[in-house]
Design a protein around this motif. Structure first.
Motif, PDB file in Angstrom:
ATOM      1  N   LYS A   1     -13.979 -34.780  16.898  1.00 18.98           N
ATOM      2  CA  LYS A   1     -12.649 -34.223  16.652  1.00 18.98           C
ATOM      3  C   LYS A   1     -11.579 -35.284  16.884  1.00 18.98           C
ATOM      4  O   LYS A   1     -10.666 -35.462  16.064  1.00 18.98           O
ATOM      5  CB  LYS A   1     -12.414 -33.026  17.571  1.00 18.98           C
ATOM      6  CG  LYS A   1     -11.092 -32.316  17.352  1.00 18.98           C
ATOM      7  CD  LYS A   1     -10.798 -31.319  18.452  1.00 18.98           C
ATOM      8  CE  LYS A   1     -11.889 -30.314  18.606  1.00 18.98           C
ATOM      9  NZ  LYS A   1     -11.554 -29.283  19.606  1.00 18.98           N
TER      10      LYS A   1
ATOM     11  N   ILE B   1      -4.099 -30.850  16.247  1.00 18.35           N
ATOM     12  CA  ILE B   1      -5.341 -30.652  16.988  1.00 18.35           C
ATOM     13  C   ILE B   1      -5.280 -29.329  17.743  1.00 18.35           C
ATOM     14  O   ILE B   1      -4.378 -29.101  18.549  1.00 18.35           O
ATOM     15  CB  ILE B   1      -5.589 -31.806  17.974  1.00 18.35           C
ATOM     16  CG1 ILE B   1      -5.589 -33.144  17.232  1.00 18.35           C
ATOM     17  CG2 ILE B   1      -6.899 -31.604  18.719  1.00 18.35           C
ATOM     18  CD1 ILE B   1      -5.742 -34.341  18.137  1.00 18.35           C
TER      19      ILE B   1
ATOM     20  N   ASP C   1     -10.201 -26.383  15.071  1.00 20.43           N
ATOM     21  CA  ASP C   1     -10.287 -27.728  15.649  1.00 20.43           C
ATOM     22  C   ASP C   1      -9.182 -28.634  15.119  1.00 20.43           C
ATOM     23  O   ASP C   1      -8.496 -29.314  15.886  1.00 20.43           O
ATOM     24  CB  ASP C   1     -11.654 -28.346  15.350  1.00 20.43           C
ATOM     25  CG  ASP C   1     -12.746 -27.730  16.207  1.00 20.43           C
ATOM     26  OD1 ASP C   1     -12.513 -27.524  17.401  1.00 20.43           O
ATOM     27  OD2 ASP C   1     -13.833 -27.452  15.671  1.00 20.43           O
TER      28      ASP C   1
END
Length: 333
Positions: free
Chosen positions: A66, A82, A94
């Motif tokens: 991520k 995010i 995510d």
């Protein structure tokens, strides 16, 4: 997770968090621990006593990917959010890219119904949803992709793409599913993709064409299926029962059945199984689409409820046309 809430209820990035301060998970409101060493990416983790109660618990691989995607896309001037809260869907995906693409990473097991619900709630408010799973088994020589019942849920049913991450070699792969052969086997083309090219690839995937031609299972594959049926050692085994009633030999089945139509990707039932059942209905002039459909099992995908009746109708018509042309309805051929 990369963000947590401080005592002022503000979202704080792990890289900017201060040791000694208290932070809580934005998803379950449980206290979380800041982990900020010299080796691992800064992140927050649940305490062992409460992590099972949060649906957002993530692995270290999950955090790293991520973070990596976010940083690389930001450098390319994409707008990257995010773990933003999406009030219209009550979710924290995510990543959100350019307020248009939702990227979800799933490296641990999750109830399929949750995956589908999360995907559709984001789709319903206009997001294009992409899932990334752990690397899957692929034979580069035969182009055969092996997917469990769980893994295949992450195929995008519109463009037949599956995204995966090889954490061992730090490689991003995209699989374009061409055909489903039954069981766990899919014919697929694999692409090695740089994260920098991810968004361009997602956007260009809209022009991918689904296959329109049929292929045939190999003789070896068909014999393997029949032998697996015999291992059940039951006269009630459905495929063998039809073969017995219609007096079909292994050779006949191998020669005339096992056609993989483009719609097979939606049908979990093995091609030999459903084609034998359909032959039985046709030979006895008792075909009813609803009755035949009830014998089939279907694959499920995160982004679409498939029209099982329409798919059933399509494969019946394709089957009748193909075998009518080849004169194979008569078992005497």
């Amino acid at each position: 997770m990369l963000y947590a809430r401080n005592s002022q209820n503000q979202n704080v990035w792990a890289g900017s968090a201060l040791k000694g301060d208290q932070y809580r998970c934005p998803f379950c409101n449980c206290e979380v621990l800041l982990k900020n060493g010299q080796i691992i990416t800064p992140h927050f983790a649940h305490y062992k006593r409460n992590h099972l109660y949060c649906q957002k618990s993530e692995t270290h691989e999950h955090y790293n990917l991520k973070y990596c995607i976010a940083q690389k896309l930001k450098k390319l001037n994409y707008k990257v959010s995010i773990e933003p809260y999406i009030p219209d869907s009550y979710q924290y995906p995510d990543l959100i890219i350019d307020d248009a693409i939702a990227i979800e990473i799933q490296f641990s097991s999750e109830v399929v119904a949750h995956i589908v619900r999360r995907s559709r709630s984001l789709q319903n408010i206009g997001y294009k949803v992409i899932w990334i799973i752990k690397n899957v088994k692929y034979n580069i020589k035969t182009c055969v992709l092996y997917l469990s019942n769980y893994e295949r849920n992450f195929i995008n049913s519109h463009n037949r793409l599956l995204f995966s991450w090889d954490a061992i070699h730090d490689k991003f792969y995209v699989y374009r599913i061409v055909y489903f052969l039954g069981g766990q086997r899919f014919i697929a083309k694999r692409y090695l993709l740089e994260i920098d090219d991810l968004i361009n690839f997602i956007q260009s995937a809209e022009v991918f064409q689904c296959p329109t031609q049929s292929i045939k299972l190999t003789r070896k594959s068909i014999y393997h299926y029949i032998n697996q049926c015999r291992k059940a050692r039951s006269v009630l085994e459905p495929s063998l029962s039809v073969m017995y009633n219609l007096r079909l030999t292994d050779e006949w089945v191998s020669r005339y059945l096992g056609i993989v139509f483009p719609e097979q990707i939606f049908i979990k039932s093995h091609p030999i199984y459903w084609q034998l059942q359909l032959m039985y209905f046709l030979r006895n002039h008792t075909l009813q689409i609803g009755a035949f459909q009830s014998l089939l099992k279907f694959n499920r995908f995160y982004n679409e409820d498939i029209d099982t009746m329409q798919i059933t109708y399509n494969v019946v018509q394709s089957f009748k046309q193909f075998y009518g042309i080849h004169g194979c309805y008569s078992v005497q051929n």
